[in-house]
Motif scaffolding. Structure first.
Motif, short mmCIF file in Angstrom:
data_model
loop_
_atom_site.label_atom_id
_atom_site.label_comp_id
_atom_site.label_asym_id
_atom_site.label_seq_id
_atom_site.Cartn_x
_atom_site.Cartn_y
_atom_site.Cartn_z
N HIS A 1 0.81 -1.21 0.00
CA HIS A 1 0.00 0.00 0.00
C HIS A 1 0.85 1.27 0.00
O HIS A 1 0.33 2.37 -0.18
CB HIS A 1 -0.97 0.01 1.18
CG HIS A 1 -0.32 0.13 2.52
ND1 HIS A 1 0.52 -0.84 3.04
CD2 HIS A 1 -0.37 1.10 3.47
CE1 HIS A 1 0.93 -0.48 4.24
NE2 HIS A 1 0.42 0.69 4.52
N LEU A 2 2.17 1.12 0.19
CA LEU A 2 3.07 2.28 0.14
C LEU A 2 3.86 2.35 -1.17
O LEU A 2 4.58 3.32 -1.41
CB LEU A 2 4.06 2.23 1.31
CG LEU A 2 3.48 2.29 2.72
CD1 LEU A 2 4.60 2.21 3.75
CD2 LEU A 2 2.65 3.55 2.92
N LEU A 3 3.72 1.32 -1.99
CA LEU A 3 4.56 1.23 -3.18
C LEU A 3 4.07 2.10 -4.33
O LEU A 3 4.86 2.58 -5.13
CB LEU A 3 4.64 -0.23 -3.64
CG LEU A 3 5.69 -0.57 -4.69
CD1 LEU A 3 7.07 -0.11 -4.28
CD2 LEU A 3 5.69 -2.07 -4.97
N HIS A 4 2.79 2.33 -4.41
CA HIS A 4 2.24 3.08 -5.54
C HIS A 4 1.37 4.24 -5.04
O HIS A 4 0.20 4.37 -5.35
CB HIS A 4 1.41 2.17 -6.45
CG HIS A 4 2.20 1.02 -7.01
ND1 HIS A 4 3.22 1.18 -7.92
CD2 HIS A 4 2.13 -0.31 -6.74
CE1 HIS A 4 3.73 0.00 -8.22
NE2 HIS A 4 3.10 -0.92 -7.52
N LEU A 5 1.97 5.09 -4.25
CA LEU A 5 1.26 6.25 -3.73
C LEU A 5 1.11 7.32 -4.80
O LEU A 5 1.98 7.48 -5.67
CB LEU A 5 2.02 6.84 -2.53
CG LEU A 5 2.18 5.96 -1.29
CD1 LEU A 5 3.07 6.65 -0.27
CD2 LEU A 5 0.82 5.65 -0.68
N SER A 6 0.03 8.07 -4.73
CA SER A 6 -0.16 9.17 -5.67
C SER A 6 0.78 10.33 -5.36
O SER A 6 1.13 11.11 -6.23
CB SER A 6 -1.61 9.65 -5.65
OG SER A 6 -1.98 10.07 -4.34
N GLN A 7 1.20 10.44 -4.08
CA GLN A 7 2.16 11.44 -3.65
C GLN A 7 3.30 10.76 -2.91
O GLN A 7 3.07 9.81 -2.16
CB GLN A 7 1.50 12.47 -2.73
CG GLN A 7 0.37 13.26 -3.37
CD GLN A 7 -0.20 14.30 -2.42
OE1 GLN A 7 0.50 14.84 -1.57
NE2 GLN A 7 -1.48 14.57 -2.55
#
Length: 238
Positions: free
Chosen positions: A77-83
């Motif tokens: 859930h931290l690998l493809h953050l929008s920011q």
């Protein structure tokens, strides 16, 4: 692989990439970055996520300190953050102090368990976007001018807000008044200087916006439960 360390960076921008993921969480001060031609700043209570293979430029004032986590595997859930930057939760923020103390003490007995608990907290993090851009401008200004006398009108103007709007937005997003938050920043900076410098308490007080060592020491004692001298001795000898 997971490696947690406390680092400082040069004020001269450097650039590199690495084959592992990295999290950067400021303990005091801010980190300036250039990622994908975008200028970013990461401040206190925030986390920067740098995926493996990402070229990034970075610089920071010499007195700034950062908790850096190198990871082979990053929670999905931290690998493809929008920011790239998100606000740390109220559970994670105080735990950074625990890790900082154990790292300073080089406590090899407790560090493995502390790191595993950190991973559990990380898995449970629900990244929320960084603070309102206007508010972040005021916060970054605070971090860079802790030694100076700061007033609310001045800070509100940095955020391009009226004083009432600034106070309201500050309380909504941070749960503290601007004065309370400024004290927290000054204490974090003071703690960093106590642990990582040989400066006198008087000089640390001045660098943190206090006019006397006694005023700084009294506030430090209330905030951390130890005087600066006790805190410094504990970190160096434990």
């Amino acid at each position: 692989m997971m490696r947690i360390s406390i680092r400082a960076y040069s004020p001269i921008q450097q650039s590199h990439s690495h084959d592992h993921h990295q999290l950067v969480m400021p303990l005091a001060g801010r980190l300036n970055l250039l990622i994908n031609k975008q200028q970013l700043q990461v401040g206190t209570a925030e986390c920067l996520v740098i995926p493996a293979g990402t070229e990034h430029g970075f610089s920071a004032a010499e007195q700034c300190r950062f908790l850096v986590v190198d990871l082979t595997h990053l929670p999905a859930h931290l690998l493809h953050l929008s920011q790239s930057v998100f606000q740390l939760s109220d559970r994670m923020q105080p735990y950074l102090l625990v890790l900082e103390q154990l790292l300073v003490q080089q406590n090899q007995h407790l560090l493995p368990a502390a790191q595993q608990f950190f991973l559990q907290l990380l898995e449970a993090e629900q990244p929320t976007p960084a603070l309102d851009k206007r508010l972040r401008l005021a916060l970054l200004y605070m971090q860079e001018h802790l030694a100076e006398e700061l007033d609310l009108v001045q800070l509100a103007s940095k955020a391009s807000l009226s004083l009432s709007q600034f106070k309201q937005l500050f309380r909504q997003q941070l749960g503290l008044s601007p004065g309370q938050y400024l004290t927290t920043l000054r204490m974090q900076q003071g703690r960093t200087l106590v642990l990582f410098s040989n400066l006198s308490v008087q000089q640390i007080a001045l660098d943190c916006g206090y006019q006397s060592a006694s005023a700084f020491s009294a506030r430090f004692l209330r905030h951390y439960g130890q005087s600066p001298q006790q805190y410094r001795g504990y970190g160096l000898t434990s």
